[in-house]
Design a protein around this motif. Structure first.
Motif, mmCIF file in Angstrom:
data_model
loop_
_atom_site.group_PDB
_atom_site.id
_atom_site.type_symbol
_atom_site.label_atom_id
_atom_site.label_comp_id
_atom_site.label_asym_id
_atom_site.label_seq_id
_atom_site.Cartn_x
_atom_site.Cartn_y
_atom_site.Cartn_z
ATOM 1 N N UNK A 65 8.072 56.075 80.491
ATOM 2 C CA UNK A 65 9.505 56.143 80.184
ATOM 3 C C UNK A 65 10.185 54.782 80.362
ATOM 4 N N UNK A 66 9.749 54.022 81.390
ATOM 5 C CA UNK A 66 10.369 52.721 81.633
ATOM 6 C C UNK A 66 10.012 51.724 80.532
ATOM 7 N N UNK A 67 8.738 51.687 80.127
ATOM 8 C CA UNK A 67 8.291 50.707 79.127
ATOM 9 C C UNK A 67 8.833 51.032 77.739
ATOM 10 N N UNK A 68 8.898 52.321 77.372
ATOM 11 C CA UNK A 68 9.407 52.670 76.042
ATOM 12 C C UNK A 68 10.880 52.309 75.884
ATOM 13 N N UNK A 69 11.611 52.314 77.003
ATOM 14 C CA UNK A 69 13.023 51.930 76.933
ATOM 15 C C UNK A 69 13.187 50.434 76.657
ATOM 16 N N UNK A 70 12.112 49.686 76.836
ATOM 17 C CA UNK A 70 12.153 48.249 76.539
ATOM 18 C C UNK A 70 11.616 47.957 75.135
ATOM 19 N N UNK A 71 11.459 49.002 74.323
ATOM 20 C CA UNK A 71 11.049 48.822 72.931
ATOM 21 C C UNK A 71 12.223 48.412 72.069
ATOM 22 N N UNK A 72 11.999 48.330 70.737
ATOM 23 C CA UNK A 72 13.022 47.865 69.816
ATOM 24 C C UNK A 72 13.130 48.831 68.633
ATOM 25 N N UNK A 73 14.208 48.651 67.859
ATOM 26 C CA UNK A 73 14.316 49.309 66.552
ATOM 27 C C UNK A 73 14.402 48.213 65.500
ATOM 28 N N UNK A 74 14.012 48.555 64.284
ATOM 29 C CA UNK A 74 13.985 47.561 63.204
ATOM 30 C C UNK A 74 15.387 47.022 62.944
ATOM 31 N N UNK A 75 15.513 45.692 62.850
ATOM 32 C CA UNK A 75 16.826 45.065 62.653
ATOM 33 C C UNK A 75 17.306 45.143 61.207
ATOM 34 N N UNK A 76 16.438 45.625 60.290
ATOM 35 C CA UNK A 76 16.811 45.691 58.869
ATOM 36 C C UNK A 76 17.167 47.117 58.445
ATOM 37 N N UNK A 77 16.216 48.065 58.700
ATOM 38 C CA UNK A 77 16.470 49.434 58.229
ATOM 39 C C UNK A 77 17.067 50.335 59.309
ATOM 40 N N UNK A 78 17.088 49.861 60.559
ATOM 41 C CA UNK A 78 17.659 50.631 61.671
ATOM 42 C C UNK A 78 17.022 52.015 61.813
ATOM 43 N N UNK A 79 15.725 52.095 61.506
ATOM 44 C CA UNK A 79 15.010 53.356 61.680
ATOM 45 C C UNK A 79 14.974 53.727 63.155
ATOM 46 N N UNK A 80 14.914 55.036 63.440
ATOM 47 C CA UNK A 80 14.919 55.489 64.831
ATOM 48 C C UNK A 80 13.557 55.311 65.505
ATOM 49 N N UNK A 81 12.522 54.907 64.758
ATOM 50 C CA UNK A 81 11.199 54.694 65.354
ATOM 51 C C UNK A 81 11.233 53.484 66.300
ATOM 52 N N UNK A 82 10.624 53.664 67.486
ATOM 53 C CA UNK A 82 10.546 52.559 68.451
ATOM 54 C C UNK A 82 9.364 51.678 68.071
ATOM 55 N N UNK A 83 9.627 50.382 67.976
ATOM 56 C CA UNK A 83 8.569 49.432 67.641
ATOM 57 C C UNK A 83 8.396 48.425 68.779
ATOM 58 N N UNK A 84 7.191 47.827 68.842
ATOM 59 C CA UNK A 84 6.871 46.889 69.912
ATOM 60 C C UNK A 84 6.288 45.607 69.318
ATOM 61 N N UNK A 85 6.487 44.468 69.985
ATOM 62 C CA UNK A 85 6.014 43.179 69.433
ATOM 63 C C UNK A 85 4.501 43.053 69.380
ATOM 64 N N UNK A 86 3.749 43.841 70.179
ATOM 65 C CA UNK A 86 2.291 43.726 70.166
ATOM 66 C C UNK A 86 1.653 44.548 69.035
ATOM 67 N N UNK A 87 2.455 45.270 68.245
ATOM 68 C CA UNK A 87 1.925 46.050 67.121
ATOM 69 C C UNK A 87 1.837 45.151 65.887
ATOM 70 N N UNK A 88 0.822 44.300 65.863
ATOM 71 C CA UNK A 88 0.711 43.290 64.804
ATOM 72 C C UNK A 88 0.524 43.904 63.415
ATOM 73 N N UNK A 89 -0.073 45.116 63.338
ATOM 74 C CA UNK A 89 -0.359 45.710 62.034
ATOM 75 C C UNK A 89 0.908 46.220 61.344
ATOM 76 N N UNK A 90 1.901 46.631 62.130
ATOM 77 C CA UNK A 90 3.093 47.258 61.541
ATOM 78 C C UNK A 90 4.386 46.526 61.857
ATOM 79 N N UNK A 91 4.329 45.543 62.742
ATOM 80 C CA UNK A 91 5.560 44.891 63.209
ATOM 81 C C UNK A 91 5.460 43.379 63.062
ATOM 82 N N UNK A 92 6.551 42.773 62.635
ATOM 83 C CA UNK A 92 6.601 41.316 62.503
ATOM 84 C C UNK A 92 7.790 40.780 63.283
ATOM 85 N N UNK A 93 7.560 39.724 64.033
ATOM 86 C CA UNK A 93 8.668 39.103 64.750
ATOM 87 C C UNK A 93 9.139 37.881 63.988
#
Length: 570
Positions: free
Chosen positions: A542-570
């Motif tokens: 619960x603590x770590x998921x609260x430090x996740x992010x949402x997409x800055x473009x589509x504002x989808x409700x899915x939580x994304x993380x910077x270490x997900x290289x296959x689906x996430x770009x920083x």
């Protein structure tokens, strides 16, 4: 923790007899009336240690000179105490300017032959030492206490607390230089007069003339023209005369970037007499005591060569070239010893304490060694100084250092050579000497190799290393989550890391153990198990998921993380 222990001081207890310290030491009423400030220890207190107990009825008999001075000096050795400052000309704190222009404080000691820099005043860790024999110049550069010393062309920038303190350091260094290098002083030259009958008579006797010690005095009869082709790698090659048992013997000297070779001429052929590796040369100095400015000496770890050139200009040319080659070697060795700049001063000190006498092998960790040949080692084993080659013991080549060893020091142990893996992606196990194997064992868990500094292109050309680098970057980002988490998951990850905490800090640093696992194919599996554990925790905490992010473009409700290289770009 102080260099001076409590045993060095004598503090009179309040219950001592009616005699004052001044009375015991022969002071009159005037001396007794001048009290010492509390906490100060005077020379009189030290004197009391050496004065035998005296009956109160009489005072010790004082010499007139001592009564006049009112004090005397007691040597520590008379009291049975060792002297930690024996032989030191000066000690204190100085700041040194580093490569990035940052000043760092060191404890410094000046002895008659060298200047030593200590990293810590209490632990006494000697970081660097500079031989005064190699000091070329010194000068005060600024009124705030900055001054510089030049050792073989390399400048050492230092700063004292004040200008006066800097001048005092320079004065002490000049005194030391005058004692250890008297040839720097201006000498009075005396012209030797020969009789007019062809000059074959004996020179005028003179106390300052060292030439008379030799049975064959160098003169115009010497042949200075080499009649042979120079060596292919020679920077300079010429005839020099060597002092052999007070006799001047001609040799052909050939200087290259790696060795100083000495040849004899027999039957019109050049025969190698001796070879001195550049790393064995400690210094080259003019030696006018041998008879003039054309004389100089080369100091090596094996011997001191007393040489004579054709003239003063030729001698100066030899000294300049040898120093330039030596400086080039020292700079490349320094680069190798810092592993391409990845080791700072503190890391070098820690590493030196781990490897101890095997520290010279550090230069071969990330640089593929060049095989120099048995002659560069003078046909002597690099481990035990036993003679090898030809009719002696069979030489064995160490694939780690490129040096030759006897069969006692080289038992054909095989391992992956780190430098060949880094630069050539050569995973072959090769034979190494026992000394190199011990060295690799001593440093096996130290993250000494920074691949970004040594050979970053390996990521582009080797698919396995590209995958490993990607996994290392993911692990670093996951580590940032676990470090901030209060659940205690970091402790469990630390156990799985097996003391390799650097995997969470820098994605480019590798140890010898990592390289061996890469060669065996087990390192990727090891990293994947760590990634699986860490990512599983982040997704379910619960603590770590609260430090996740949402997409800055589509504002989808899915939580994304910077270490997900296959689906996430920083």
């Amino acid at each position: 923790k102080s260099w001076i222990s409590e045993d060095d001081f004598y503090r009179p207890s309040p219950g001592d007899g009616g005699e004052s310290v001044a009375d015991i030491n022969g002071f009159g009423p005037e001396g007794a009336g001048e009290g010492l400030a509390p906490g100060l220890i005077s020379a009189l207190d030290l004197e009391r240690l050496s004065v035998p107990s005296v009956p109160s009825s009489g005072k010790p008999k004082m010499s007139p000179e001592r009564e006049r001075k009112g004090f005397s000096v007691v040597h520590r050795r008379q009291m049975g105490l060792s002297n930690p400052f024996r032989g030191l000309l000066k000690l204190g704190s100085l700041e040194r300017r580093g490569a990035m222009g940052i000043w760092k404080e060191f404890s410094c000691e000046l002895s008659p032959l060298e200047l030593r820099l200590f990293l810590d005043h209490e632990d006494r860790i000697c970081v660097e030492s500079y031989s005064l024999l190699r000091c070329e110049s010194l000068a005060l550069t600024h009124s705030d206490g900055r001054f510089e010393l030049v050792f073989l062309g390399k400048k050492l920038y230092l700063r004292a607390p004040s200008r006066d303190e800097a001048e005092d350091w320079l004065d002490r260094i000049r005194e030391a230089l005058q004692k250890c290098r008297p040839q720097l002083e201006e000498e009075e030259w005396e012209t030797l007069e020969y009789p007019e009958d062809g000059g074959e008579g004996q020179p005028v006797q003179s106390d300052s003339t060292a030439l008379l010690q030799y049975s064959d005095v160098p003169g115009n009869s010497f042949d200075w023209s080499p009649a042979h082709e120079p060596e292919l790698d020679a920077i300079k090659e010429a005839v020099l005369y060597v002092d052999v048992d007070k006799t001047w013997v001609p040799f052909i000297f050939s200087l290259s970037l790696e060795t100083l070779k000495c040849f004899k001429v027999r039957n019109n052929d050049k025969i190698l007499s001796n070879s001195y590796g550049i790393e064995t040369i400690q210094d080259i100095l003019p030696d006018t005591s041998l008879g003039g400015p054309a004389f100089f000496k080369v100091i090596t770890s094996k011997a001191v060569l007393k040489l004579q050139a054709e003239n003063a200009e030729e001698a100066a040319s030899w000294r300049e070239l040898v120093r330039a080659v030596l400086m080039s070697y020292l700079e490349s060795a320094e680069e190798a010893l810092t592993l391409g700049g990845s080791l700072d001063g503190h890391s070098q000190v820690v590493l030196k304490n781990i490897v101890k006498e095997n520290g010279f092998l550090l230069q071969y960790l990330v640089a593929i060694p060049m095989e120099k040949g048995l002659d560069s080692q003078s046909f002597i084993c690099a481990g035990c100084s036993r003679q090898i080659g030809f009719s002696f013991a069979k030489p064995k080549l160490c694939a780690f250092s490129g040096l030759y060893y006897c069969d006692s020091c080289h038992r054909d142990d095989e391992t992956v050579i780190p430098s060949r893996l880094i630069h050539n992606w050569d995973l072959t196990k090769r034979g190494v000497c026992r000394q190199a194997l011990k060295f690799l064992t001593q440093i096996r868990n130290q993250p000494l190799i920074d691949l970004k500094l040594v050979n970053e292109s390996l990521y582009d050309h080797v698919e396995r290393m590209r995958r490993i680098h990607r996994s290392r970057e993911q692990l670093k980002l996951l580590g940032d989550y676990l470090i901030m988490c209060r659940s205690g998951a970091l402790k469990e990850l630390s156990k799985r890391l097996d003391h390799r905490h650097y995997l969470l800090e820098c994605p480019h640093k590798y140890s010898v153990t990592d390289l061996r696992q890469i060669a065996d194919g087990g390192f990727e599996t090891f990293l994947q198990s760590l990634l699986q554990f860490a990512s599983h925790h982040v997704y379910n905490c619960d603590l770590c998921t609260q430090r996740g992010f949402i997409c800055q473009i589509c504002n989808s409700s899915d939580i994304i993380f910077p270490f997900e290289f296959d689906t996430t770009t920083r």
